[in-house]
Design a protein around this motif. Structure first.
Motif: not given
Ligand code: 5MM
Length: 339
Positions: A173-192
């Protein structure tokens, strides 16, 4: 391809409100975490620490599967029982990290591409023989000015989908892990926005490569502000943004979603998972569970600190955080409960 077998394993990984223990730190990551605590960075200290994890009594009450690393899947306890056998006897499904790490993306110096497709078919066959029933591959995406680029997103989601197809061919079974990193000053909206874009592109590629969604798990980031963002968010804001983003992008056929913790404290990651389930559980097509490394293991490693006398206390901390996250899957996490 044994699709019913894949579906059965995928369902078992998210059954009974349990979650996954990510103990698949590569040697360099494990050594870095040991170094921060002054623990010697040797094969034997890594083995001893992993023995502490897999021999924890009651682990299977809260943990359905454990993700191992190439070094670890070949290791045994001091008394000679392989870690894989210890897990299987405890009714915990062994899995294996099969990517070879995030490397510089040629032509895009600020970005990474995950390596490991060459020879993967043969490596998967060996891991299946060693007892693994699922696998994991992590891709990372940085947020910044003009980042992530289309080149980075396309290359990584393509690799994730090729990996997933190869896993299913091999019966894992593949676990597919795309991780958007938290480094930086970006807002919640940008991470979304970035998470939504990455997941949208990912599921298009998974479809193109013929991956059976019922026989895979997604391991995404939560939607969070950047580590250095001055804006503060509430637990409910993160829960709402994360669930909204997933509802827009993840097909209902996916067997389950198991979050990474991404550097959040144990309490925060658990509180976010709890809020998602307490607010939305009844309305979601998939289970929302955990596949944490740091948010479960940081306190355990700090208590152990390479001292045999601390093993029992460290194992108690492991049980505490694993059971807290199982409670969070049900929306019942109580941060005031005594460790
Ligand atoms: C345990 O860390 C895993 C392997 O990372 P490296 O290749 O960098 O050593 C990692 O994939 C992990 O499973 C996930 O990132 C989740 O870990 P966190 O700490 O974010 O919960």
């Amino acid at each position: 391809m044994n699709i019913p077998g894949l579906i059965e394993t995928a369902k078992a990984l998210v059954a009974d409100n349990k979650g996954l223990l990510a103990m698949d730190e590569s040697t360099s990551t494990a050594n870095r975490r040991f170094a921060e605590l002054g623990i010697p960075q040797t094969v034997e200290t890594r083995r001893a620490y992993r023995e502490l994890l897999v021999t924890t009594a009651q682990l299977s009450e809260n943990i359905s599967g454990a993700i191992l690393y190439d070094e670890t899947i070949r290791q045994s306890t001091l008394t000679g029982t392989s870690f894989v056998d210890i897990l299987i006897r405890a009714d915990i499904i062994p899995g294996i990290k099969v990517d070879l790490g995030a490397k510089d993306l040629a032509g895009f110096p600020a970005e990474k591409i995950t390596d490991g497709l060459d020879g993967l078919r043969e490596r998967l066959a060996e891991y299946a023989q060693l007892g693994a029933r699922f696998a994991k591959w992590r891709a990372v995406f940085s947020i910044g000015e003009g980042l992530p680029t289309r080149a980075c997103m396309e290359a990584n989601v393509h690799a994730l989908a090729r990996y997933a197809a190869l896993c299913q061919e091999a019966g894992l079974v593949p676990i597919v892990e795309p991780e958007v990193l938290t480094d930086g000053t970006h807002t919640l909206e940008r991470c979304f926005a970035v998470t939504e874009r990455v997941l949208g592109m990912l599921f298009a590629q998974l479809y193109t490569q013929g991956v059976r969604l019922e026989g895979m798990l997604l391991k995404p980031n939560m939607v969070l502000t950047g580590k250095d963002c001055p804006e503060k968010t509430t637990i409910n804001q993160v829960a709402d943004a994360t669930v909204t983003c997933l509802l827009r992008t993840v097909p209902a056929a996916v067997a389950g979603i198991a979050f990474l913790s991404g550097g959040q404290s144990s309490e925060l990651a658990t509180s976010h998972l709890n809020a998602m389930n307490s607010r939305f559980k009844e309305r979601l097509p998939w289970a929302l569970t955990f596949s944490f490394s740091r948010a479960i293991q940081q306190p355990v490693l700090a208590i152990w600190n390479n001292q045999d006398a601390n093993i029992e206390a460290a194992q108690q901390a492991l049980v505490y955080w694993a059971s807290s996250n199982r409670a969070a899957r049900q929306g019942n996490y109580n941060p005031a409960a005594v460790l």
